[in-house]
Enzyme design. Sequence first.
Site, short mmCIF file in Angstrom:
data_model
loop_
_atom_site.label_atom_id
_atom_site.label_comp_id
_atom_site.label_asym_id
_atom_site.label_seq_id
_atom_site.Cartn_x
_atom_site.Cartn_y
_atom_site.Cartn_z
N GLU A 1 -5.33 6.14 3.79
CA GLU A 1 -4.43 5.04 3.45
C GLU A 1 -3.31 4.98 4.49
O GLU A 1 -2.84 5.99 4.99
CB GLU A 1 -3.83 5.25 2.07
CG GLU A 1 -2.87 4.14 1.66
CD GLU A 1 -2.21 4.38 0.31
OE1 GLU A 1 -1.89 3.40 -0.37
OE2 GLU A 1 -2.00 5.56 -0.05
N LYS B 1 -5.69 -3.14 -1.98
CA LYS B 1 -5.40 -2.19 -3.05
C LYS B 1 -4.93 -2.93 -4.30
O LYS B 1 -4.01 -3.75 -4.25
CB LYS B 1 -4.32 -1.22 -2.57
CG LYS B 1 -3.96 -0.12 -3.54
CD LYS B 1 -2.92 0.81 -2.92
CE LYS B 1 -2.53 1.94 -3.83
NZ LYS B 1 -1.52 2.83 -3.19
N CYS C 1 -6.07 5.19 -2.82
CA CYS C 1 -5.04 6.08 -3.34
C CYS C 1 -4.81 5.97 -4.85
O CYS C 1 -5.61 6.46 -5.63
CB CYS C 1 -3.75 5.86 -2.55
SG CYS C 1 -2.57 7.24 -2.67
#
Length: 288
Positions: free
Chosen positions: A43, A115, A156
Amino acid sequence: MGVFKAAAVQMRSGESPERNAVDLERMVREAAGLGATYIQTPEMTGALIRDKEARAASFTSEDKDIIVSTARGLASELGVFLHIGSTAILRADGKLANRALLFGPDGATLATYDKIHMFDVDLDNGESWRESAAYEPGTEAVVTNIAGARLGFAVCYDLRFPQLFRSEAMAGAELLSVPAAFTRQTGEAHWHVLLRARAIENGAYVVAAAQGGVHEDGRETYGHSLIVDPWGRIIAEAAHDEPAVIVAEIDPAQSLAARKKIPNLKNARDFAVNAGLVETPRLRGAAS
């Protein structure tokens, strides 16, 4: 479906996308030299910048981004699937996306994923994060084909939302990705167990390239990049927070075998939730 090698690239990205692009190139070449044909970076490969104004000044659109152009060229030159775990991309509407990008062996963009779940938390050690103040969340799960396998995307904090991974596994993903910049505190507590759980729950390989160490902007990330097999076994790990490359073989047939032994995906059923519709009986002697 054939066996192939996957690599997770552990980085310590700083505040300069240009310097990070140099590190990216060096480590991707190392991974390809080890035989990896699917290579994943962490990330925020492009830069980790805590200051809001500096962050806004640093990032640009996808067509002008140095990480994107570097990755595209490397994928084409080395003939690999190169997955930038994420980098900050300036959208057309002026908002930032925490975006993963997958480039094919010809350099073409095969998929992007923004994300979905924003890291908005206050930790016990005084760290406070409000990712939603900087980034616009994505709204779509993504599964695509690579080298004889189906790849599902996450970034993440998405790791803590098992329904995302289940939906991708149900869509055929045998390989799940979790590029990350986990804090040291949360990583020490939950990183290994959550990654192994996502692999076991879905009968899938998990590749998780991580940021590690103390960064230029002062944050500290956990490292410990992992590759986990569909039975939940760790088959490769960078057991530290230093920059590193780890490699392991991915055999999509092992995912199918795990799902045959424990067919929880096939056996899943829809159900309703009864949340307090029936009054709880009062205990004898309880105060009124």
